[in-house]
Scaffold this active site. Structure first.
Site, PDB file in Angstrom:
ATOM      1  N   CYS A   2       0.868  -1.184   0.000  1.00 53.26           N
ATOM      2  CA  CYS A   2       0.000   0.000   0.000  1.00 53.26           C
ATOM      3  C   CYS A   2       0.904   1.232   0.000  1.00 53.26           C
ATOM      4  O   CYS A   2       2.107   1.135   0.167  1.00 53.26           O
ATOM      5  CB  CYS A   2      -0.858   0.031   1.259  1.00 53.26           C
ATOM      6  SG  CYS A   2      -1.852  -1.441   1.486  1.00 53.26           S
ATOM      7  N   ARG A  27       1.506   1.494  -5.957  1.00 53.19           N
ATOM      8  CA  ARG A  27       1.696   0.551  -4.841  1.00 53.19           C
ATOM      9  C   ARG A  27       0.404  -0.171  -4.480  1.00 53.19           C
ATOM     10  O   ARG A  27       0.401  -1.117  -3.697  1.00 53.19           O
ATOM     11  CB  ARG A  27       2.232   1.293  -3.610  1.00 53.19           C
ATOM     12  CG  ARG A  27       3.564   1.994  -3.828  1.00 53.19           C
ATOM     13  CD  ARG A  27       3.974   2.808  -2.614  1.00 53.19           C
ATOM     14  NE  ARG A  27       4.202   1.968  -1.467  1.00 53.19           N
ATOM     15  CZ  ARG A  27       5.360   1.372  -1.186  1.00 53.19           C
ATOM     16  NH1 ARG A  27       6.389   1.536  -1.985  1.00 53.19           N
ATOM     17  NH2 ARG A  27       5.506   0.602  -0.126  1.00 53.19           N
ATOM     18  N   TRP A  74      -3.718  -1.840  -1.320  1.00 51.75           N
ATOM     19  CA  TRP A  74      -3.743  -3.110  -2.056  1.00 51.75           C
ATOM     20  C   TRP A  74      -4.196  -4.119  -1.011  1.00 51.75           C
ATOM     21  O   TRP A  74      -3.474  -4.378  -0.038  1.00 51.75           O
ATOM     22  CB  TRP A  74      -2.368  -3.458  -2.604  1.00 51.75           C
ATOM     23  CG  TRP A  74      -2.381  -4.728  -3.414  1.00 51.75           C
ATOM     24  CD1 TRP A  74      -2.969  -4.926  -4.638  1.00 51.75           C
ATOM     25  CD2 TRP A  74      -1.812  -5.988  -3.047  1.00 51.75           C
ATOM     26  NE1 TRP A  74      -2.783  -6.212  -5.052  1.00 51.75           N
ATOM     27  CE2 TRP A  74      -2.082  -6.892  -4.105  1.00 51.75           C
ATOM     28  CE3 TRP A  74      -1.084  -6.440  -1.947  1.00 51.75           C
ATOM     29  CZ2 TRP A  74      -1.659  -8.214  -4.087  1.00 51.75           C
ATOM     30  CZ3 TRP A  74      -0.659  -7.769  -1.946  1.00 51.75           C
ATOM     31  CH2 TRP A  74      -0.959  -8.628  -2.983  1.00 51.75           C
ATOM     32  N   ASN A 100       0.830   0.305   6.093  1.00 50.19           N
ATOM     33  CA  ASN A 100       1.271  -0.539   4.974  1.00 50.19           C
ATOM     34  C   ASN A 100       1.961  -1.744   5.595  1.00 50.19           C
ATOM     35  O   ASN A 100       2.886  -1.602   6.382  1.00 50.19           O
ATOM     36  CB  ASN A 100       2.249   0.222   4.071  1.00 50.19           C
ATOM     37  CG  ASN A 100       2.858  -0.696   3.003  1.00 50.19           C
ATOM     38  OD1 ASN A 100       2.207  -1.644   2.565  1.00 50.19           O
ATOM     39  ND2 ASN A 100       4.099  -0.447   2.632  1.00 50.19           N
ATOM     40  N   GLY A 101       1.481  -2.947   5.252  1.00 53.10           N
ATOM     41  CA  GLY A 101       2.106  -4.172   5.771  1.00 53.10           C
ATOM     42  C   GLY A 101       1.042  -5.163   6.183  1.00 53.10           C
ATOM     43  O   GLY A 101      -0.094  -5.101   5.731  1.00 53.10           O
ATOM     44  N   GLU A 480       8.761 -14.395 -19.666  1.00 55.56           N
ATOM     45  CA  GLU A 480       8.591 -12.963 -19.407  1.00 55.56           C
ATOM     46  C   GLU A 480       7.581 -12.351 -20.371  1.00 55.56           C
ATOM     47  O   GLU A 480       6.735 -11.540 -19.970  1.00 55.56           O
ATOM     48  CB  GLU A 480       9.937 -12.259 -19.500  1.00 55.56           C
ATOM     49  CG  GLU A 480       9.892 -10.752 -19.325  1.00 55.56           C
ATOM     50  CD  GLU A 480       9.305 -10.298 -17.990  1.00 55.56           C
ATOM     51  OE1 GLU A 480       9.139 -11.143 -17.076  1.00 55.56           O
ATOM     52  OE2 GLU A 480       8.980  -9.107 -17.882  1.00 55.56           O
ATOM     53  N   LYS A 484       4.156 -10.435 -19.107  1.00 52.45           N
ATOM     54  CA  LYS A 484       3.812  -9.063 -19.514  1.00 52.45           C
ATOM     55  C   LYS A 484       2.390  -9.022 -20.061  1.00 52.45           C
ATOM     56  O   LYS A 484       1.581  -8.169 -19.705  1.00 52.45           O
ATOM     57  CB  LYS A 484       4.793  -8.568 -20.587  1.00 52.45           C
ATOM     58  CG  LYS A 484       6.173  -8.259 -20.078  1.00 52.45           C
ATOM     59  CD  LYS A 484       6.301  -6.963 -19.336  1.00 52.45           C
ATOM     60  CE  LYS A 484       6.102  -6.991 -17.892  1.00 52.45           C
ATOM     61  NZ  LYS A 484       6.842  -7.836 -16.991  1.00 52.45           N
ATOM     62  N   GLU A 487      -0.439  -9.889 -17.317  1.00 47.94           N
ATOM     63  CA  GLU A 487      -0.627  -9.003 -16.164  1.00 47.94           C
ATOM     64  C   GLU A 487      -1.220  -7.649 -16.556  1.00 47.94           C
ATOM     65  O   GLU A 487      -1.767  -6.950 -15.706  1.00 47.94           O
ATOM     66  CB  GLU A 487       0.654  -8.816 -15.374  1.00 47.94           C
ATOM     67  CG  GLU A 487       1.749  -8.016 -16.032  1.00 47.94           C
ATOM     68  CD  GLU A 487       2.933  -7.806 -15.076  1.00 47.94           C
ATOM     69  OE1 GLU A 487       2.741  -7.644 -13.869  1.00 47.94           O
ATOM     70  OE2 GLU A 487       4.065  -7.797 -15.562  1.00 47.94           O
ATOM     71  N   HIS A 503       5.352 -32.434 -25.371  1.00 48.65           N
ATOM     72  CA  HIS A 503       5.053 -33.395 -24.284  1.00 48.65           C
ATOM     73  C   HIS A 503       3.740 -33.048 -23.604  1.00 48.65           C
ATOM     74  O   HIS A 503       3.648 -33.027 -22.377  1.00 48.65           O
ATOM     75  CB  HIS A 503       6.208 -33.406 -23.275  1.00 48.65           C
ATOM     76  CG  HIS A 503       7.498 -33.872 -23.864  1.00 48.65           C
ATOM     77  ND1 HIS A 503       7.819 -35.197 -24.013  1.00 48.65           N
ATOM     78  CD2 HIS A 503       8.524 -33.176 -24.397  1.00 48.65           C
ATOM     79  CE1 HIS A 503       8.997 -35.296 -24.602  1.00 48.65           C
ATOM     80  NE2 HIS A 503       9.452 -34.099 -24.840  1.00 48.65           N
ATOM     81  N   LYS A 602       2.797  -2.710  -7.410  1.00 47.17           N
ATOM     82  CA  LYS A 602       4.147  -2.649  -7.966  1.00 47.17           C
ATOM     83  C   LYS A 602       5.122  -3.520  -7.195  1.00 47.17           C
ATOM     84  O   LYS A 602       6.023  -4.108  -7.758  1.00 47.17           O
ATOM     85  CB  LYS A 602       4.656  -1.198  -7.962  1.00 47.17           C
ATOM     86  CG  LYS A 602       6.040  -1.053  -8.573  1.00 47.17           C
ATOM     87  CD  LYS A 602       6.096  -1.548  -9.998  1.00 47.17           C
ATOM     88  CE  LYS A 602       7.480  -1.511 -10.582  1.00 47.17           C
ATOM     89  NZ  LYS A 602       7.569  -2.239 -11.872  1.00 47.17           N
TER      90      LYS A 602
HETATM   91  C1  AGP Z   1       6.563  -7.838 -13.161  1.00 49.39           C
HETATM   92  O1  AGP Z   1       6.023  -7.195 -14.295  1.00 49.39           O
HETATM   93  C2  AGP Z   1       5.568  -7.946 -12.043  1.00 49.39           C
HETATM   94  N1  AGP Z   1       5.070  -6.684 -11.684  1.00 49.39           N
HETATM   95  C3  AGP Z   1       6.082  -8.761 -10.876  1.00 49.39           C
HETATM   96  O2  AGP Z   1       6.221 -10.094 -11.321  1.00 49.39           O
HETATM   97  C4  AGP Z   1       7.429  -8.332 -10.251  1.00 49.39           C
HETATM   98  O3  AGP Z   1       8.485  -8.600 -11.149  1.00 49.39           O
HETATM   99  C5  AGP Z   1       7.655  -9.167  -8.983  1.00 49.39           C
HETATM  100  O4  AGP Z   1       6.637  -8.849  -8.063  1.00 49.39           O
HETATM  101  C6  AGP Z   1       9.026  -8.930  -8.339  1.00 49.39           C
HETATM  102  O5  AGP Z   1       9.152  -7.582  -7.957  1.00 49.39           O
HETATM  103  P1  AGP Z   1      10.607  -7.044  -7.515  1.00 49.39           P
HETATM  104  O6  AGP Z   1      11.492  -7.161  -8.724  1.00 49.39           O
HETATM  105  O7  AGP Z   1      10.373  -5.635  -7.089  1.00 49.39           O
HETATM  106  O8  AGP Z   1      11.085  -7.922  -6.394  1.00 49.39           O
END
Ligand code: AGP
Length: 607
Positions: A2, A27, A74, A100-101, A480, A484, A487, A503, A602
């Site tokens: 958050c 966040r 969040w 936050n936490g 990756e 992308k 998400e 397989h 994030k």
């Molecule tokens: C990547 O596009 C995502 N937002 C997510 O997988 C991110 O890479 C992951 O949460 C790790 O975050 P960090 O690199 O800040 O540890």
């Protein structure tokens, strides 16, 4: 994760808070709220939904006051709702808290408080904090907060205000970031630098078990035992531009286009002539020369960078390397010996699972090197050495420039280690440095014309499924690319090793399914070509990513996205760029919020 902010000074608090929250929206954005003290009275506005909804509410129904706290959420504990939006309050709404936490022992604390007659209005863990402060309050808000935080287990960064003491904000940090901004006759607090930059570049980074009391004209710092402590005021190296979208519609697009500069910055910072130089490595060459095993762990995109890094470390440094997802690593009781080096990779440096994996290694006296973008983060501070990515703030939830930055840092570190181990000779070393210097220009070339990728997004943005295939060092690229897309567009997408596809998963292929095949020039090109033929034979829609000049790939592809020629080892840095763009264009074509995808944040600072 958050975002929390706080302000005390002469300005109208709500305007400072709203702008601060907007800069922290990456966040988390499930709900948002503010609480201020106006003419001695605690008042608040909070609402489910993004910050723009809260802004509209405040425009219709403004609040005054020069002291306040704010929160963008969040959701962890408690559904997304108005009641569960922060701030949270004591029984009489005289004390307001943002957090936050995660409070891991909130259930037992809540049961105790209910027995004492406290009435709860939310299902969050955070509300427990407000009632505990009420329970502990004997005319001193700082002391009441201090006693409260000593009862909490888990991770928290909190801000507290009360109409009983309207001249101060009390804050505390344990396990979640909190930064105090020092102004002139005004002071600020926030989860991250972007919220503070419009007002000040003088920061104090709180560490775990530290508190602060913000007055208009001073800030006092304490530990959790109430002892006053001295803290250093640091100047921010981040510029306001770094955290603004500028002319871009989304941070993600800005950050995709920043990748050439990021690559240049990494090379300028770490390549001095033909020497590789790491400013804060803090790991001696004699120690590194004895490293026989490397364990890389990370989450999400950073994990994918780690998979690429394994190729570099085993090829250039000849050290046995394994790569783990942090949330798996931390619970598998890993075998860690003295000759092992851990590499933690994290853009934010606050990912809870990666922090836990790091602490697991430290508990077994293993040295940790972190490749991290946020140099003041928990992971950076708790590592023995760091390689800063220096990508600048990455605001878009979908990581792009940090990913290519992580790969380049791993490439440099692996060559550095290979030199120490006398595995990489002088000539070979120079041979592998040269293509590195071409990376910025080659990324620019890809970015210079994205029209074909936009056409592909037009054609396929309504697809229900995508498959991404890659082999060898580009298998992580497939993972990756799939991440992308899913998400930010919410389209189901899966990355597979191309050789594995037959397989079982090949049963998925159908004439409506785009299959992105990452197939740049490589030693295993022919193997990849055969795998693509297997897919083409089953009428899949083949979109290949291939090296300029490759005419053969057209035989099996419906579409070909070309990337500039580059050595195989560095091809993941280039081959991901078109996939970042493809996911961006598809998501925007679908009218989705690229920077703030649903359900995401994030940095995932909770388990
Ligand atoms: C990547 O596009 C995502 N937002 C997510 O997988 C991110 O890479 C992951 O949460 C790790 O975050 P960090 O690199 O800040 O540890």
């Amino acid at each position: 994760m958050c975002g929390i902010v706080g302000y005390i000074g002469d300005k109208l608090a709500d305007s400072v808070l709203i702008v601060g929250l907007e800069r922290l929206e990456y966040r988390g954005y499930d709900s948002a709220g503010v609480a201020v003290i106006e003419e001695g009275e605690l008042i608040y506005r909070k609402k489910k939904g993004k910050i723009k909804i809260l802004r509209e509410i405040l425009e219709k129904n403004p609040v005054g006051g020069n002291i306040g706290i704010g929160h963008t959420r969040w959701a962890t504990h408690g559904e997304v709702s108005d009641e569960n939006a922060h701030p949270h309050f004591d029984c009489n709404k005289k004390i307001a808290v943002v957090h936050n936490g995660i409070i891991e022992n909130y259930i037992e604390l809540k049961e105790e408080l209910i027995k004492k007659g406290h009435i709860f209005s939310s299902t969050t863990d955070t509300e427990v904090i407000a009632h505990l402060i009420e329970e502990n309050f004997n005319g001193d808000l700082f002391e009441a907060t201090r006693k409260t935080v000593k009862l909490l287990k888990g991770a928290f960064a909190i801000c507290v205000i009360s109409e009983k003491e309207p001249d101060k904000i009390v804050v505390a940090r344990f396990g979640s970031p909190l930064i105090v901004g020092i102004g002139k006759d005004e002071n600020f607090v926030a989860s991250d630098v972007p919220a503070l930059l419009p007002h000040t570049k003088s920061f104090v980074y709180l560490k775990d078990s530290e508190m602060a009391v913000l007055y208009k004209d001073k800030v006092l710092f304490f530990d959790f035992d109430g002892n006053k402590i001295e803290k250093k005021i640091e100047r921010a190296s981040v510029e306001i531009y770094d955290v603004d979208k500028g002319d871009y519609p989304y941070y993600m697009l800005k950050e995709i286009y920043e990748q050439p500069e990021v690559a240049e910055r990494i090379l300028n910072d770490k390549l001095k002539g033909d020497e590789i130089f790491f400013e804060n490595l803090n790991l001696s060459k004699s120690f590194l020369s004895k490293v026989k095993r490397v364990i890389i762990h990370a989450c999400g995109t950073s994990f994918h960078a780690g998979l690429v890094g394994r190729f570099f470390l085993e090829k250039f440094a000849r050290v046995y390397t394994e790569v783990d997802i942090s949330s798996e690593f931390r619970y598998r009781n890993p075998l860690l010996e003295g000759d092992t080096l851990m590499i933690a990779i994290s853009q934010s440096g606050e990912t809870a699972d990666t922090i836990a994996g790091l602490r697991e290694a430290k508990s077994k006296f293993i040295k940790v090197l972190s490749i991290v973008n946020q140099e003041k983060s928990t992971i950076a501070r708790e590592s023995d050495g760091i390689i800063p990515i220096k990508a600048g703030p990455e605001i878009g939830v979908a990581s792009t420039k940090a990913y290519t930055g992580e790969i380049l840092c791993l490439y440099l570190f692996s060559l550095y280690l290979g030199r120490i181990n006398y595995v990489v000779g002088e000539e070979e070393f120079k041979r592998y440095l040269k293509p590195l210097r071409d990376i910025p220009m080659k990324i620019r070339k890809i970015l210079s014309d994205t029209s074909f990728i936009e056409e592909l997004s037009d054609k396929y943005h309504k697809s229900k499924d995508f498959i991404f295939l890659g082999r060898g060092i580009n298998y992580p690229t497939a993972l990756e690319g799939a991440l992308k897309l899913k998400e930010i567009s919410y389209i189901h997408a899966t990355g597979y090793p191309a050789g594995e596809f037959k397989h079982g998963p090949i049963a998925l292929i159908n004439p409506n399914m785009p299959c992105v095949c990452i197939s740049p020039k490589s030693e295993i090109y022919d193997k990849m070509f055969s795998n693509i033929k297997e897919v083409a034979a089953r009428k899949g829609i083949i979109i290949s990513v291939a090296t300029e000049g490759d005419e053969k790939i057209k035989e099996v592809s419906k579409h070909v996205i070309y990337i500039p020629d580059i050595i195989e080892e560095l091809s993941p840095v280039l081959s991901i760029i078109p996939l970042q763009l493809l996911s961006y264009f598809i998501a925007t074509k679908l009218g989705l919020d690229v920077d703030k995808p649903r359900n995401l944040a994030k940095s995932v600072t909770v388990e």
